[in-house]
Design an enzyme around this catalytic site. Structure first.
Site, PDB file in Angstrom:
ATOM      1  N   ASP A  72       0.763  -1.147   0.134  1.00  0.00           N
ATOM      2  CA  ASP A  72       0.072  -0.185   0.163  1.00  0.00           C
ATOM      3  C   ASP A  72       0.902   1.034   0.151  1.00  0.00           C
ATOM      4  O   ASP A  72       1.907   1.505   0.651  1.00  0.00           O
ATOM      5  CB  ASP A  72      -0.830  -0.162   1.224  1.00  0.00           C
ATOM      6  N   ASP A  74       0.461   5.603   0.311  1.00  0.00           N
ATOM      7  CA  ASP A  74      -0.491   6.472   0.732  1.00  0.00           C
ATOM      8  C   ASP A  74       0.042   7.714   0.293  1.00  0.00           C
ATOM      9  O   ASP A  74       1.172   7.889   0.190  1.00  0.00           O
ATOM     10  CB  ASP A  74      -0.947   6.452   2.420  1.00  0.00           C
ATOM     11  N   ASP A 151       0.893   9.632  13.750  1.00  0.00           N
ATOM     12  CA  ASP A 151       0.807   9.033  15.185  1.00  0.00           C
ATOM     13  C   ASP A 151       2.257   8.670  15.369  1.00  0.00           C
ATOM     14  O   ASP A 151       2.390   9.064  16.593  1.00  0.00           O
ATOM     15  CB  ASP A 151      -0.002   7.535  15.108  1.00  0.00           C
TER      16      ASP A 151
END
Length: 449
Positions: A72, A74, A151
């Protein structure tokens, strides 16, 4: 009024500092465009051609720096969701708490997010719960504020295709080198904003083999109960991420270490803490098996994971009902109790709940092999999963009188051999049963007739 304002500002967390930028040029990092999805690069280029800035960000950059091959990628940009949607016809805006855009390129779907901003204005406090959890997160900002809002430091790294450099705003590269997972900002505040970050800390530490930095780890046990504020559907998705990423064994160990297992699987946690060594061993075997299958590119179903994680709770309930009702009724009652309790923590879609129950049901049917039962069980669509589950029960130390070995041999046997195996079972049963003696007729009974 003045007193309330003073109290409000004195109780607010310190405003996050904007991160300072460190640029790592192309010749000082190991990221190669060959390992990046061409579609992700096209999305970045199209956004830049439309007048926006865009970066590869998060786990994809982190994993590339670690020498991995992420699936993935992003993308973060200064374009608003509606502006992203105008650039890409295939784009779809999703999410309520924080809007993101899914952009489809062929079979690939990419997550494109707008740079996030801070929430430390008075008006935005209305979007938080009393526990400090964010209900709305649609506050946009700059790349600096976006980095501070992420985060963990290792996820606040930005890769640009303009000069192929990596932009590090939170000392993430240093933490990658030291294999350390560190939350950005005050840990307690960040966990309260989104309690799922505690699960993400466990997942990343397990997946990457990183140690959790002491200040990042310290509040987790105390704040674990905040996960009860998260929806059952979201927790189900987090469970899949925790156990289906190839590091389920390490994840299970860390969940127990930080006392978060009880927040996701309270029944399993209670049974294990009460001394159910067989149950703990079964779950550990299932995690090892899951990791092996994922690393071998074999399929894994959440139904099997849930069957193992809830098995100790099912056995615990069965013991409580023992002798109080017929075995079948006790089993049905125990199943209903365990599943109902679990659904109050994580949802279980029917497409996984039904197969999970079938795996359990077949555990009671696998010992019954006489006549045509063995062949019928072999044709059951859930036989293979139930058989694997049976082997794990034996591997965990449960005494099942060689049942797993019998089924292993039966599957590879010829038709004649299978018939003989079933006949041999009948002989064993007849030898094991004591003969019933016919009552003697009283003397003179024959002559009386």
């Amino acid at each position: 009024m003045l007193k309330r304002l003073i109290n409000f500002f004195s109780s607010r967390p310190a405003e996050p500092k904007e991160a300072s930028l460190v640029v790592i040029p192309r010749d000082q990092h190991n990221i190669s465009r060959k390992n990046i999805s061409p579609a992700a690069i096209k999305i970045i280029k199209q956004l830049e051609d439309a007048g926006f800035t865009a970066y590869l960000v998060g786990g994809g950059v982190r994993d590339l720096l670690l020498g991995g091959h992420p699936k993935d990628f992003d993308i973060a940009t200064d374009a608003k969701p509606e502006e992203i949607k105008r650039v890409f016809r295939s784009a779809r805006i999703i999410g309520r708490r924080f809007q993101i855009v899914h952009v489809r390129f062929g079979r690939e779907v990419f997550e494109v997010t707008t740079f996030r901003g801070h929430h430390e204005d008075v008006a935005h406090e209305k979007s938080k719960t009393e526990d400090g959890m964010l209900l709305r997160d649609n506050v946009y900002g700059t790349i600096e504020t976006d980095a501070a809002r992420r985060d963990f430091t290792v996820n606040a790294l930005y890769y640009t295709t303009r000069d192929f450099s990596v932009h590090d705003y939170c000392n993430g590269l240093e933490d990658i080198k030291n294999r350390t997972l560190r939350i950005i900002g005050d840990p307690t505040t960040r966990y309260k904003e989104d309690p799922v970050r505690m699960l993400r800390a466990i997942r990343f530490a397990a997946k990457l083999g990183f140690k959790i930095e002491p200040n990042t780890a310290k509040p987790i046990r105390e704040l674990g109960s905040l996960l009860s504020n998260i929806s059952e559907a979201r927790l189900f998705e987090e469970v899949l991420k925790l156990f289906l990423n190839g590091s389920a064994t390490a994840t299970f160990t860390l969940l127990r270490e930080y006392d978060l297992l009880k927040q996701l699987f309270p029944g399993a946690d209670t049974a294990i803490k009460s001394g159910d060594e067989l149950g703990a061993a079964l779950i550990e075997r299932s995690m090892i098996n899951t990791d092996k299958r994922i690393r071998s590119d074999k399929t894994v179903t959440p139904a099997f994971i849930y069957a193992a994680l809830l098995w100790p709770a099912l056995q615990h309930e069965l013991k409580l009902l023992e002798g109080k009702m017929p075995p079948q009724a006790a089993y049905l009652e125990a199943c209903q109790t365990v599943i109902s309790r679990q659904l109050s923590r994580t949802s279980i879609p029917k497409r996984f709940l039904i197969p999970m129950r079938e795996i359990w049901d077949l555990q009671a049917r696998l010992p019954s092999r006489q006549g045509l039962r063995a062949l019928r069980l072999l044709d059951h669509p859930r036989f293979r999963a139930a058989y694997d589950f049976l082997l794990m029960r034996e591997d965990a130390g449960e005494k099942l009188n060689g049942l797993g070995s019998w089924w292993t041999s039966f599957q590879s046997a010829s038709e004649d051999e299978r018939e003989q195996m079933v006949k041999d079972l009948g002989k064993q049963n007849s030898n094991s049963r004591p003969r019933r003696r016919r009552p003697r007729k009283p003397a003179g009974a024959a002559s009386a007739e």
